[in-house]
Design an enzyme around this catalytic site. Structure first.
Site, PDB file in Angstrom:
ATOM      1  N   GLU A 180      15.633 -42.575   4.615  1.00 31.89           N
ATOM      2  CA  GLU A 180      15.109 -41.568   5.536  1.00 31.89           C
ATOM      3  C   GLU A 180      16.219 -40.686   6.074  1.00 31.89           C
ATOM      4  O   GLU A 180      16.055 -39.484   6.242  1.00 31.89           O
ATOM      5  CB  GLU A 180      14.410 -42.255   6.723  1.00 31.89           C
ATOM      6  CG  GLU A 180      13.055 -42.817   6.401  1.00 31.89           C
ATOM      7  CD  GLU A 180      12.058 -41.745   6.034  1.00 31.89           C
ATOM      8  OE1 GLU A 180      11.963 -41.448   4.832  1.00 31.89           O
ATOM      9  OE2 GLU A 180      11.390 -41.216   6.915  1.00 31.89           O
TER      10      GLU A 180
ATOM     11  N   THR B 104      10.491 -31.176   8.745  1.00 29.25           N
ATOM     12  CA  THR B 104      10.718 -32.186   9.773  1.00 29.25           C
ATOM     13  C   THR B 104      11.872 -31.794  10.692  1.00 29.25           C
ATOM     14  O   THR B 104      11.793 -31.948  11.908  1.00 29.25           O
ATOM     15  CB  THR B 104      11.025 -33.543   9.107  1.00 29.25           C
ATOM     16  OG1 THR B 104       9.922 -33.875   8.276  1.00 29.25           O
ATOM     17  CG2 THR B 104      11.210 -34.628  10.138  1.00 29.25           C
TER      18      THR B 104
END
Lengths: 311, 311
Positions: free
Chosen positions: B132, B185
């Site tokens: 991530e 994001t």
């Protein structure tokens, strides 16, 4: 119908380290007692107050107990009812242990009992909050809700009021030490910053969620890991002499957690048993003595009942 | 020892309205698939990627799946092992549904299976977080933890990492609509204010605590009451056209809650059953069409297993 009743209501620990303004629990000791008697004319009067060192008003328009009882009588449509109240303060005022809550809750539970309990304990919460508003300028529920309901309580929301009883491991024991220094609730609230870092808030709500999860699963280790406060305690701890040394002493002696009760200056710990709580109290009181500060210690399991009628 | 394995890993909804950066859950659909084969020489290579419209890199030093698999092999002391990976993206990238997490988790579960599962799913979480970090510049766990563990997950703390699986009512259904607008994001994180009001934070952690309590007691009404976000949603909702109208449509059609999935732009609801989820998806998609925005809808119960091996 009863003509008189004698009620005990418990002290409470609000905030519970990570749950500022939303969590609280009740303890078996200390607490306050109220004797209430119906009288033949309307009006709520106070005939006796003991244990307050003269600090609480007899004037029914200024005393939070009489005010909230009168508010209750008006609300249930019985302003014709009159009572006289004897208030026995059996806990220190300004200790951060919900002293005004204990008195108010004892008074409300007493009058509700004399009226044959038309309201549930949960329904009494808003009346007790009104008392809190008068006592400290802020109608919070994190002391009055656990004092009324007993146990561990979450105030999820104030508007609308939404109170949830949480389970807890029965072996959990609580030690409390009240150092006799003066920290008015109003001041303790005012020093807290109104803006905080989002990243600190995330840490805090992770811990609040962890504490609630630990209470449901009765996971003592998770409860202990979650009881950290990165927001309020770093500020309020400056009001308590040697706060971090006291924490060290508590943790070294088996405390699961250590923190400020409500707005202080009382500090509290959770322990796994009464022995640990007793030893921690001794060590903390010894340290306060070394700081030339008198203190009072209490220990108790979490109180399950809230207010009770005494013989 | 297996020579090859085919793994599916689920999409995830992070934040879950009130639990920014600490809560997440997995869904049965969508999700990603990985086919992994041992090869005779060291090195992790990617031989096929489909469904990504050419957006993901084949270069093993740049692809989060190969990077996290290599990181895993180095960690378990098997840098001598080589694998080839086929990645089947079966969910949209940049949707706020944990797309990179699903791929990374599928890859890690596949390599761990080929190595005879030396690590538990919980132990794989840090490796997926590393993925991530490479995918979106921030090593969060609120997608990878539910993708790996299945179910509803609390990330209580990052340092040290402390992940708690939460129960949930089995009838809870989830509807998801992904409007095809671009919200990276990184940008979605950057518009969030770094300072917030303490009073808002108190509302938020009251709700987080209420949601966790509702999950443990399977109290659907408490879950619904608690799913409010006064901190992140007011800011991020500006990235989603007609957000508050969409909420109105969802709530009028029986949604228990409505909010942004992860950093968006997908929105999701909880419902009491699949029918409600289906109808809400139809109505939301119709509104997006009226806004000239294409969308993709999914519905699913909460996924219980996390990654699974396919035949």
């Amino acid at each position: 119908m009863k003509r008189s009743v004698n009620v005990f209501a418990p002290a409470t620990v609000a905030n519970v380290v990570c749950g500022y303004d939303v969590l609280g629990f009740a303890v078996n000791a200390p607490g306050d007692e109220v004797i209430m008697r119906l009288r033949d004319e309307p009006g709520v009067i106070i005939t006796k107050i003991s244990g307050d060192e003269g600090r609480l008003p007899y004037d029914p328009a200024k005393n939070t107990v009489s005010l909230s009882v009168q508010h209750y009588l008006n609300h249930i449509g019985r302003p014709d009812v009159g009572v006289e109240i004897e208030l026995f303060k059996k806990m220190p005022i300004g200790s951060g242990l919900g002293s005004s809550s204990a008195s108010t809750v004892a008074g409300l539970f007493a009058i509700n009992t004399l009226m044959d309990s038309p309201l549930s304990k949960m329904e009494l919460v808003p009346f007790a909050m009104k008392g809190e508003e008068m006592a400290c300028g802020y109608g919070h529920a994190d002391n009055v809700a656990p004092a009324l309901l007993g146990g561990f309580v979450l105030v999820r929301s104030y508007e609308p009021l939404d109170i949830i009883k949480l389970p807890y491991p029965e072996e959990l024991f609580c030690s409390i030490v009240f150092p006799q220094i003066d920290v008015p609730t109003r001041d303790a609230r005012q020093i807290i910053r109104s803006k905080i870092l989002l990243k600190d808030a995330v840490v805090q709500w992770g811990n609040v969620a962890g504490l609630v999860a630990g209470l449901y699963t009765k996971d003592i280790d998770l409860i202990a890991r979650s009881m950290k406060d990165v927001i309020v305690e770093p500020v309020r701890s400056i009001l308590i002499p040697d706060f971090y040394k006291l924490r060290e002493i508590a943790m070294e002696n088996g405390a699961l957690s250590f923190g400020i009760s409500g707005s202080g200056p009382s500090v509290f710990t959770f322990t796994r048993n009464e022995d640990d709580a007793r030893i921690i109290n001794e060590k903390l009181q010894k340290h306060f003595l070394w700081l030339d500060t008198e203190s009072i210690a209490y220990r108790s399991p979490i109180n399950a009942q809230g207010p009770i009628i005494l013989d």
